[in-house]
Scaffold this active site. Structure first.
Site, mmCIF file in Angstrom:
data_model
loop_
_atom_site.group_PDB
_atom_site.id
_atom_site.type_symbol
_atom_site.label_atom_id
_atom_site.label_comp_id
_atom_site.label_asym_id
_atom_site.label_seq_id
_atom_site.Cartn_x
_atom_site.Cartn_y
_atom_site.Cartn_z
ATOM 1 N N HIS A 104 3.522 -36.677 -41.785
ATOM 2 C CA HIS A 104 2.405 -36.106 -42.564
ATOM 3 C C HIS A 104 2.395 -34.629 -42.287
ATOM 4 O O HIS A 104 1.878 -33.938 -42.934
ATOM 5 C CB HIS A 104 1.335 -36.682 -42.051
ATOM 6 C CG HIS A 104 1.003 -37.950 -42.543
ATOM 7 N ND1 HIS A 104 0.889 -38.545 -44.040
ATOM 8 C CD2 HIS A 104 0.586 -38.951 -41.831
ATOM 9 C CE1 HIS A 104 0.669 -39.775 -43.925
ATOM 10 N NE2 HIS A 104 0.427 -40.096 -42.887
ATOM 11 N N ARG A 129 7.147 -37.828 -34.449
ATOM 12 C CA ARG A 129 6.900 -38.952 -35.082
ATOM 13 C C ARG A 129 7.388 -39.038 -36.622
ATOM 14 O O ARG A 129 7.477 -38.325 -37.202
ATOM 15 C CB ARG A 129 5.191 -38.941 -35.521
ATOM 16 C CG ARG A 129 4.535 -40.078 -36.025
ATOM 17 C CD ARG A 129 4.173 -40.375 -37.446
ATOM 18 N NE ARG A 129 3.247 -39.307 -37.972
ATOM 19 C CZ ARG A 129 1.813 -39.578 -38.134
ATOM 20 N NH1 ARG A 129 1.564 -40.703 -37.696
ATOM 21 N NH2 ARG A 129 1.068 -38.559 -38.655
ATOM 22 N N ASP A 177 -6.193 -44.157 -39.593
ATOM 23 C CA ASP A 177 -5.521 -45.178 -40.342
ATOM 24 C C ASP A 177 -6.329 -46.742 -39.738
ATOM 25 O O ASP A 177 -6.592 -47.636 -40.535
ATOM 26 C CB ASP A 177 -4.095 -45.498 -40.387
ATOM 27 C CG ASP A 177 -3.622 -44.570 -41.624
ATOM 28 O OD1 ASP A 177 -4.050 -44.402 -42.536
ATOM 29 O OD2 ASP A 177 -2.240 -44.109 -41.166
#
Length: 268
Positions: free
Chosen positions: A44, A87, A188
């Site tokens: 992201h 990530r 999430d």
């Protein structure tokens, strides 16, 4: 070679930071503060492949030049050099291998739903015969040497628990051979347990129960348990609740928050 992997596998308490901006000078300064690790967010975050490489290089540069320093007016003694984690964008061998080739000490793999997903992530990060990673250590070889087994020992694989399926299968995921730990994505995970938005107070109890279950599953399997947090206070609390590593906020959140704070002071 860093001893970060050994410390994480021993479930020592570690504290990290999150970077989403492609700004190597600021990443380098963050890496000098004293965090155990800095995560570059390729899922992201606003980071290209080149941004990941530049960010990891900046983190290494911070470690190479780090001694006793002053941060915010206080003297900080250097300890182990901060390491860079990534990530990755997906549970796929290409981004996982690319991050490790660029010099990451480990990868955080998103959206792991099952033990089979976790096993695939481990194989993607490890060289044969235990994995499927293509041999091309490039920059990663500067620190770990050319022997594949040395790379496997020096790098870590962390699976994100952030979906309803991941939570349901968390005990099996934590027991995956070769997996070094798990990492909770609270935004999430909150949606996964029925929240209308991240941090939804209506699901606080069920969310808190999920967070406890994940930490207990990791402890039972003997792997590291990590979680993302919004601030140092929350990170400290999570470490007292059984998590062994915690990440504090992010560069973009702090940039906005401190700018707004100073503006509010000026305007009274």
């Amino acid at each position: 070679m860093t001893n970060f992997a050994a410390r994480l596998r021993a479930r020592e308490q570690l504290v990290g930071y999150w970077v989403v901006l492609d700004a190597p000078p600021s990443t380098e300064r963050i890496a000098r503060v004293g965090y155990d690790y800095v995560v570059l967010d390729a899922q992201h975050g606003l980071l290209s492949t080149r941004g990941i490489l530049d960010g990891l290089t900046a983190i290494d540069a911070a470690g190479a030049g780090r001694g006793a320093m002053r941060v915010g007016g206080a003297s900080v003694e250097a300890g182990d050099a901060t390491v860079g984690l990534v990530r990755v964008e997906a549970n796929n061998a290409t981004p996982i291998g690319r991050a490790l080739d660029a010099g990451a000490t480990g990868v955080i793999v998103p959206l792991v739903d099952t033990a089979e997903d976790a096993a695939y992530a481990v194989r993607a990060a490890k060289y044969p015969p235990s994995g499927i990673r293509s041999y091309g250590p490039t920059r990663g070889g500067l620190r770990i040497g050319p022997v594949p087994a040395e790379s496997d020992a020096a790098t870590v694989v962390l699976a994100m628990i952030e979906t309803a399926s991941g939570l349901a299968n968390v005990e099996e995921i934590c027991a995956t051979p070769g997996l070094d730990g798990i990492y909770v994505g609270p935004s999430d995970l909150c949606l996964a347990v029925g929240g209308k938005f991240p941090g939804d107070p209506d699901v606080r109890d069920v969310f808190d129960a999920a967070v406890v279950r994940i930490a207990e599953a990791a402890a039972a399997a003997g792997v590291a348990a990590g979680i993302h947090t919004n601030d140092g206070t929350t990170a400290k609390r999570r470490l007292t609740e059984g998590y062994t590593y915690a990440t504090v906020s992010s560069d973009v959140d702090h940039l906005e928050g401190i700018a707004a704070e100073h503006l509010a002071v000026v305007k009274g």
